[in-house]
Write a protein that holds these residues in place. Structure first.
Motif, PDB file in Angstrom:
ATOM      1  N   LEU A  98       0.821  -1.218   0.000  1.00  0.00           N
ATOM      2  CA  LEU A  98       0.000   0.000   0.000  1.00  0.00           C
ATOM      3  C   LEU A  98       0.851   1.262   0.000  1.00  0.00           C
ATOM      4  O   LEU A  98       0.500   2.259  -0.636  1.00  0.00           O
ATOM      5  N   THR A  99       1.984   1.229   0.698  1.00  0.00           N
ATOM      6  CA  THR A  99       2.905   2.366   0.666  1.00  0.00           C
ATOM      7  C   THR A  99       3.421   2.596  -0.746  1.00  0.00           C
ATOM      8  O   THR A  99       3.507   3.734  -1.216  1.00  0.00           O
ATOM      9  N   GLY A 100       3.754   1.512  -1.439  1.00  0.00           N
ATOM     10  CA  GLY A 100       4.203   1.634  -2.826  1.00  0.00           C
ATOM     11  C   GLY A 100       3.123   2.204  -3.727  1.00  0.00           C
ATOM     12  O   GLY A 100       3.393   3.049  -4.589  1.00  0.00           O
ATOM     13  N   ALA A 101       1.880   1.766  -3.522  1.00  0.00           N
ATOM     14  CA  ALA A 101       0.782   2.301  -4.324  1.00  0.00           C
ATOM     15  C   ALA A 101       0.561   3.785  -4.031  1.00  0.00           C
ATOM     16  O   ALA A 101       0.320   4.581  -4.951  1.00  0.00           O
ATOM     17  N   LEU A 102       0.672   4.171  -2.766  1.00  0.00           N
ATOM     18  CA  LEU A 102       0.516   5.576  -2.403  1.00  0.00           C
ATOM     19  C   LEU A 102       1.636   6.430  -2.994  1.00  0.00           C
ATOM     20  O   LEU A 102       1.386   7.531  -3.505  1.00  0.00           O
ATOM     21  N   LEU A 103       2.857   5.932  -2.960  1.00  0.00           N
ATOM     22  CA  LEU A 103       3.975   6.673  -3.564  1.00  0.00           C
ATOM     23  C   LEU A 103       3.794   6.828  -5.070  1.00  0.00           C
ATOM     24  O   LEU A 103       4.108   7.881  -5.635  1.00  0.00           O
ATOM     25  N   SER A 104       3.277   5.823  -5.717  1.00  0.00           N
ATOM     26  CA  SER A 104       3.010   5.928  -7.148  1.00  0.00           C
ATOM     27  C   SER A 104       1.914   6.947  -7.428  1.00  0.00           C
ATOM     28  O   SER A 104       1.979   7.690  -8.417  1.00  0.00           O
ATOM     29  N   ALA A 105       0.904   7.008  -6.559  1.00  0.00           N
ATOM     30  CA  ALA A 105      -0.149   8.013  -6.723  1.00  0.00           C
ATOM     31  C   ALA A 105       0.396   9.424  -6.524  1.00  0.00           C
ATOM     32  O   ALA A 105       0.045  10.347  -7.264  1.00  0.00           O
ATOM     33  N   VAL A 106       1.267   9.589  -5.543  1.00  0.00           N
ATOM     34  CA  VAL A 106       1.895  10.892  -5.322  1.00  0.00           C
ATOM     35  C   VAL A 106       2.737  11.282  -6.537  1.00  0.00           C
ATOM     36  O   VAL A 106       2.778  12.446  -6.939  1.00  0.00           O
ATOM     37  N   SER A 107       3.384  10.309  -7.134  1.00  0.00           N
ATOM     38  CA  SER A 107       4.168  10.566  -8.340  1.00  0.00           C
ATOM     39  C   SER A 107       3.285  11.083  -9.468  1.00  0.00           C
ATOM     40  O   SER A 107       3.667  11.999 -10.192  1.00  0.00           O
ATOM     41  N   SER A 108       2.111  10.509  -9.618  1.00  0.00           N
ATOM     42  CA  SER A 108       1.222  10.965 -10.694  1.00  0.00           C
ATOM     43  C   SER A 108       0.731  12.383 -10.429  1.00  0.00           C
ATOM     44  O   SER A 108       0.565  13.170 -11.365  1.00  0.00           O
TER      45      SER A 108
END
Length: 127
Positions: free
Chosen positions: A17-27
């Protein structure tokens, strides 16, 4: 023993979930940042870390709970770790050399001096 298993599973889920959140922040960074260089930085840093967290969480889950070591996940981790920062660096350098303007509030331009020295050096060697 069941409680430890649940805690470890929760740890792996949090990593994913942390990885998914970081990817969302990247977008969000790709949309909100003003120039190609800052956008490239957002894509390279946070998306790379996000993808690595997701792949590492999946790898650890498979390894610990399913007794399956995935070579594909290991290769994915290695290739993302090696290629994403490199491609962002080369894209930024190509954009700079082709004349894409920097953000007007940018304070520092380190590459300008280096390229001027290279130009002077190449001009003196061809003369």
């Amino acid at each position: 023993m069941e409680m430890i298993r649940t805690a470890v599973e929760l740890l792996f889920v949090l990593l994913i979930l942390t990885g998914a959140l970081l990817s969302a922040v990247s977008s969000v960074g790709l949309i909100r940042l003003p120039d190609v260089y800052l956008r490239s930085h957002a894509a390279a840093k946070s998306a790379t870390l996000g993808v690595l967290c997701v792949l590492t969480g999946a790898f650890l889950y498979f390894a610990f709970f399913l007794d399956f070591v995935s070579a594909k996940l290991l290769l994915g981790i290695v290739f993302v770790f090696m290629t994403s920062p490199l491609s962002a660096h080369l894209t930024g350098r190509a954009a700079y050399r082709s004349g894409v303007p920097l953000w007007n509030r940018r304070i520092q331009d380190d590459l300008k001096e280096v390229l001027e020295k290279e130009r002077i050096k190449s001009d003196s060697s061809t003369s």
